[in-house]
Design a protein around this motif. Structure first.
Motif, PDB file in Angstrom:
ATOM      1  N   ARG A 487       0.854  -1.177   0.000  1.00  0.00           N
ATOM      2  CA  ARG A 487       0.000   0.000   0.000  1.00  0.00           C
ATOM      3  C   ARG A 487       0.901   1.242   0.000  1.00  0.00           C
ATOM      4  O   ARG A 487       1.749   1.409   0.876  1.00  0.00           O
ATOM      5  CB  ARG A 487      -0.924  -0.002   1.210  1.00  0.00           C
ATOM      6  N   VAL A 488       0.710   2.091  -1.003  1.00  0.00           N
ATOM      7  CA  VAL A 488       1.570   3.268  -1.187  1.00  0.00           C
ATOM      8  C   VAL A 488       0.721   4.528  -1.105  1.00  0.00           C
ATOM      9  O   VAL A 488      -0.360   4.602  -1.694  1.00  0.00           O
ATOM     10  CB  VAL A 488       2.294   3.215  -2.550  1.00  0.00           C
ATOM     11  N   ALA A 489       1.212   5.519  -0.382  1.00  0.00           N
ATOM     12  CA  ALA A 489       0.569   6.832  -0.306  1.00  0.00           C
ATOM     13  C   ALA A 489       1.548   7.863  -0.846  1.00  0.00           C
ATOM     14  O   ALA A 489       2.724   7.855  -0.490  1.00  0.00           O
ATOM     15  CB  ALA A 489       0.190   7.160   1.128  1.00  0.00           C
ATOM     16  N   GLY A 490       1.070   8.738  -1.707  1.00  0.00           N
ATOM     17  CA  GLY A 490       1.998   9.730  -2.269  1.00  0.00           C
ATOM     18  C   GLY A 490       1.294  10.771  -3.106  1.00  0.00           C
ATOM     19  O   GLY A 490       0.081  10.730  -3.298  1.00  0.00           O
ATOM     20  N   GLY A 514       6.249  10.217  -1.473  1.00  0.00           N
ATOM     21  CA  GLY A 514       5.275   9.349  -0.831  1.00  0.00           C
ATOM     22  C   GLY A 514       5.906   8.456   0.218  1.00  0.00           C
ATOM     23  O   GLY A 514       7.114   8.536   0.487  1.00  0.00           O
ATOM     24  N   PHE A 515       5.096   7.583   0.823  1.00  0.00           N
ATOM     25  CA  PHE A 515       5.589   6.682   1.860  1.00  0.00           C
ATOM     26  C   PHE A 515       4.874   5.344   1.762  1.00  0.00           C
ATOM     27  O   PHE A 515       3.807   5.216   1.152  1.00  0.00           O
ATOM     28  CB  PHE A 515       5.411   7.285   3.260  1.00  0.00           C
ATOM     29  N   ALA A 520       1.201   1.506   7.719  1.00  0.00           N
ATOM     30  CA  ALA A 520       2.213   1.346   8.774  1.00  0.00           C
ATOM     31  C   ALA A 520       3.534   1.877   8.220  1.00  0.00           C
ATOM     32  O   ALA A 520       4.472   1.119   7.975  1.00  0.00           O
ATOM     33  CB  ALA A 520       2.352  -0.126   9.182  1.00  0.00           C
ATOM     34  N   PRO A 521       3.611   3.183   8.004  1.00  0.00           N
ATOM     35  CA  PRO A 521       4.720   3.773   7.248  1.00  0.00           C
ATOM     36  C   PRO A 521       6.097   3.525   7.874  1.00  0.00           C
ATOM     37  O   PRO A 521       6.278   3.647   9.090  1.00  0.00           O
ATOM     38  CB  PRO A 521       4.397   5.270   7.260  1.00  0.00           C
ATOM     39  N   ARG A 522       7.055   3.189   7.012  1.00  0.00           N
ATOM     40  CA  ARG A 522       8.439   2.980   7.448  1.00  0.00           C
ATOM     41  C   ARG A 522       9.415   3.917   6.740  1.00  0.00           C
ATOM     42  O   ARG A 522      10.372   4.391   7.350  1.00  0.00           O
ATOM     43  CB  ARG A 522       8.835   1.516   7.178  1.00  0.00           C
ATOM     44  N   LEU A 523       9.174   4.143   5.448  1.00  0.00           N
ATOM     45  CA  LEU A 523      10.101   4.957   4.659  1.00  0.00           C
ATOM     46  C   LEU A 523       9.362   5.998   3.839  1.00  0.00           C
ATOM     47  O   LEU A 523       8.256   5.744   3.344  1.00  0.00           O
ATOM     48  CB  LEU A 523      10.929   4.079   3.714  1.00  0.00           C
ATOM     49  N   VAL A 524       9.977   7.168   3.704  1.00  0.00           N
ATOM     50  CA  VAL A 524       9.506   8.233   2.808  1.00  0.00           C
ATOM     51  C   VAL A 524      10.543   8.403   1.713  1.00  0.00           C
ATOM     52  O   VAL A 524      11.750   8.368   1.986  1.00  0.00           O
ATOM     53  CB  VAL A 524       9.340   9.572   3.559  1.00  0.00           C
ATOM     54  N   ALA A 525      10.097   8.578   0.484  1.00  0.00           N
ATOM     55  CA  ALA A 525      11.028   8.839  -0.617  1.00  0.00           C
ATOM     56  C   ALA A 525      10.480   9.960  -1.483  1.00  0.00           C
ATOM     57  O   ALA A 525       9.270  10.040  -1.728  1.00  0.00           O
ATOM     58  CB  ALA A 525      11.255   7.589  -1.460  1.00  0.00           C
ATOM     59  N   LEU A 526      11.373  10.825  -1.914  1.00  0.00           N
ATOM     60  CA  LEU A 526      11.020  11.929  -2.805  1.00  0.00           C
ATOM     61  C   LEU A 526      11.951  11.925  -4.003  1.00  0.00           C
ATOM     62  O   LEU A 526      13.167  11.751  -3.854  1.00  0.00           O
ATOM     63  CB  LEU A 526      11.107  13.278  -2.083  1.00  0.00           C
ATOM     64  N   ALA A 527      11.390  12.124  -5.183  1.00  0.00           N
ATOM     65  CA  ALA A 527      12.183  12.277  -6.401  1.00  0.00           C
ATOM     66  C   ALA A 527      11.775  13.580  -7.069  1.00  0.00           C
ATOM     67  O   ALA A 527      10.583  13.851  -7.238  1.00  0.00           O
ATOM     68  CB  ALA A 527      11.955  11.105  -7.353  1.00  0.00           C
ATOM     69  N   VAL A 528      12.759  14.402  -7.414  1.00  0.00           N
ATOM     70  CA  VAL A 528      12.489  15.666  -8.100  1.00  0.00           C
ATOM     71  C   VAL A 528      13.400  15.757  -9.310  1.00  0.00           C
ATOM     72  O   VAL A 528      14.590  15.450  -9.232  1.00  0.00           O
ATOM     73  CB  VAL A 528      12.683  16.877  -7.159  1.00  0.00           C
ATOM     74  N   ILE A 529      12.827  16.155 -10.443  1.00  0.00           N
ATOM     75  CA  ILE A 529      13.585  16.267 -11.694  1.00  0.00           C
ATOM     76  C   ILE A 529      13.384  17.665 -12.249  1.00  0.00           C
ATOM     77  O   ILE A 529      12.252  18.115 -12.441  1.00  0.00           O
ATOM     78  CB  ILE A 529      13.146  15.190 -12.706  1.00  0.00           C
ATOM     79  N   GLN A 530      14.491  18.340 -12.499  1.00  0.00           N
ATOM     80  CA  GLN A 530      14.465  19.724 -12.934  1.00  0.00           C
ATOM     81  C   GLN A 530      14.575  19.850 -14.458  1.00  0.00           C
ATOM     82  O   GLN A 530      15.499  19.308 -15.067  1.00  0.00           O
ATOM     83  CB  GLN A 530      15.611  20.511 -12.283  1.00  0.00           C
TER      84      GLN A 530
END
Length: 575
Positions: A487-490, A514-515, A520-530
């Motif tokens: 299950r992914v939230a983002g 997202g996380f 039962a969240p354990r990790l957050v990850a963000l990706a940004v592309i310019q």
């Protein structure tokens, strides 16, 4: 012929001799009496040579103790041109050029500077090679023991770790900000040297031993860092983007698990990397976040009691704000969207309608509570504060655009921290990059526990998490971020990009953050592309990077799926 008086000549000679002897005596009195201490000091200064004993620099490791920056023994090859006879210069220049892989002309030019006594020819030479050079027995060629800084991962976390200069001190990154800890304290020694430059046997020496530097352990995970760099570099190349960054956070501890950039500096060859690529873009590059910012607007509205996740708004595809008409990404007829549907479908107009339920001051305070307009507190070198204009200065249209992430600027770490707060039930844990250091005995000393601050209620965080999970669902904008079995939230983000080169908005910033697991969240990850050229929406450009990195991180950390299913949510009233 009349002869001179011999007594007179003898007297004259004696007077002359007495005068000369008096001069010698006066000079002797001056040397051994009046100026003796000064001359003794000068003699000692010429005879006794001080020498710096460099301290071994401490290591930088990842959270598991794997080396990211280490110090190895090395040699510095130097020449004393005054000791090199003219007939040997060509031979020495040719030999050193071959052994050191340097141009013969540059070495010959150094040998020609006969007024100088110490000229460095090469640094960071392996001891075996230096020993081979010294075996030639060239007079005027010497070897000095030094240290060499090495980076086993080459560009791994390059912008974060940084590098050291020729003087052995940090120039960028952790190497610079923790230079005093890592560098230690150089020692000193003095030896008596004869006229031939050799040490005088049986003479007194003084020595102050160097104090080795202490180690610094980072919070990043070497393997996840590698996966993040590979993924963002691949996508930057595929989309012909200007740059990109990835941040991975541990939800409960706030520790930075990975902080990757593309392009990234090769730490073992930093001189060949353009200076603009030395920095850690994840904290130094500010950008307008776009729709990833909508969670803060949602948090402000829910906290104020103005709306909840199933509040229905009649949402047209455009709305007038002062002198501007603002539109959704795609045209549509007026829709009865729930607040969850507004976030899941990333409606700008719907977000503005929700923002109008609270005052500018309350919205501004919510931004501040999530950490906008200030450094994150992680202590990452080169971090910027971003830009959060005071609400009193918001223009008529700006109070609308800020609600969906245009008109404010953040760093990748700041935005990742926002989602860590939501994933952690509304409690913000100050991000951290240093897990601890080693003491004088080499024992690990953990860093102080980070500060924890409740930003929103647990219920507000729960509702927003549900909205974000819907955004990754079938009807949301983040379907490319879905990970089978989890299950992914983002949230996606697509913002116009301000560029100094064009003095205005040109190009886009694509983001996904997202996380997981969502329940039962354990990790957050963000990706940004310019400034991507092949596509520009966060859902198509940045979401796949999130999926790659998070999938690897879940496996690496052995985080299993929760086995639960996402609850059914209503995006449009009547459906």
């Amino acid at each position: 012929m009349r002869l001179g008086n011999p007594g007179r000549r003898l007297n004259a000679a004696l007077i002359a001799m007495a005068f000369v002897l008096s001069l010698f005596a006066g000079r002797l009195i001056q040397l051994q009496g009046l100026d003796s201490k000064v001359l003794q000091a000068k003699a000692a200064q010429q005879r006794v040579q001080p020498e710096i004993l460099p301290a071994r620099r401490g290591s930088i490791t990842d959270v598991g103790g794997h080396d990211l920056a280490v110090t190895a023994d090395a040699r510095e090859i130097y020449v004393d041109p005054a000791d090199v006879t003219p007939d040997k210069r060509d031979l020495i220049a040719s030999t050193l050029a071959v052994e050191l892989n340097l141009p013969k002309e540059s070495i010959a030019a150094k040998l020609a500077k006969t007024t100088q006594r110490y000229i460095v020819v090469a640094r960071n030479i392996d001891p075996p090679r230096a020993k081979k050079i010294m075996a030639y027995g060239f007079k005027g060629v010497g070897s000095k023991a030094t240290y060499r800084r090495m980076y086993p991962g080459d560009s791994l976390a390059g912008g974060l770790i940084g590098f050291v200069g020729f003087d052995g001190h940090g120039l960028t990154g952790i190497e610079q900000s923790y230079d005093k800890t890592l560098a230690g304290q150089d020692g000193k020694q003095s030896v008596e040297i004869g006229g031939d430059g050799q040490r005088i046997p049986m003479t007194r020496t003084s020595r102050q031993a160097p104090v080795p530097g202490r180690g610094v352990r980072l919070t990043i995970d070497r393997d996840i860092q590698w996966a993040a760099q590979e993924s963002i570099a691949r996508q930057v190349k595929a989309t012909k983007a200007r740059s990109g960054s990835v941040v991975v956070l541990d939800v409960k501890t706030g520790q930075i698990v990975a902080m990757a950039n593309a392009p990234e500096v090769d730490l073992n060859d930093w001189q060949s990397t353009p200076e603009q690529d030395w920095s850690n873009r994840a904290v130094s590059e500010v950008f307008e976040p776009g729709s990833t910012n909508k969670v803060i607007t949602a948090a402000g509205a829910i906290e104020a009691g103005a709306v909840n996740d199933d509040t229905v708004f009649r949402v047209p595809d455009h709305i007038t704000c002062a002198d501007r008409e603002i539109r959704d990404a795609h045209p549509h007829k007026p829709e009865p969207l729930t607040f969850t549907g507004i976030i899941a479908e990333s409606s700008n107009v719907g977000t503005i309608l929700a923002a109008r339920q609270i005052s500018d001051q309350k919205l501004y305070q919510m931004f501040q509570s999530f950490g906008f307009g200030a450094k994150s507190g992680a202590g990452v070198p080169g971090e910027e504060e971003g830009l959060l204009p005071a609400y009193q200065n918001w223009s008529g249209s700006q109070r609308c655009t800020i609600a969906y992430g245009q008109g404010i600027s953040v760093t990748a770490l700041q935005m990742a921290s926002v989602y860590q707060t939501i994933a952690n039930g509304g409690v913000r844990v100050t991000p951290s990059i240093v897990a601890g250091t080693t003491d004088e005995r080499g024992k690990f000393v953990p860093a102080p526990a980070p500060k924890q601050t409740r930003v929103v209620s647990q219920e507000t965080a729960r509702q927003i998490a549900g909205m974000l999970e819907a955004a990754v669902g079938h009807d949301g904008t983040g379907v490319e971020a879905a990970i089978p079995g989890y299950r992914v939230a983002g949230k996606t983000g697509t913002a116009m990009r301000y560029d100094e080169k064009c003095k205005g908005y040109c190009g886009y910033t694509a983001t996904f953050v997202g996380f997981t697991p969502a329940d039962a969240p354990r990790l957050v990850a963000l990706a940004v592309i310019q400034d991507p050229k092949n596509g520009h929406y966060g859902g198509e450009v940045a979401a796949p990077v999130f999926k790659d990195v998070m999938t690897f991180a879940l496996k690496s950390r052995k985080i299993p799926p929760t086995g639960t299913k996402a609850p059914r949510v209503v995006l449009q009233a009547g459906r």
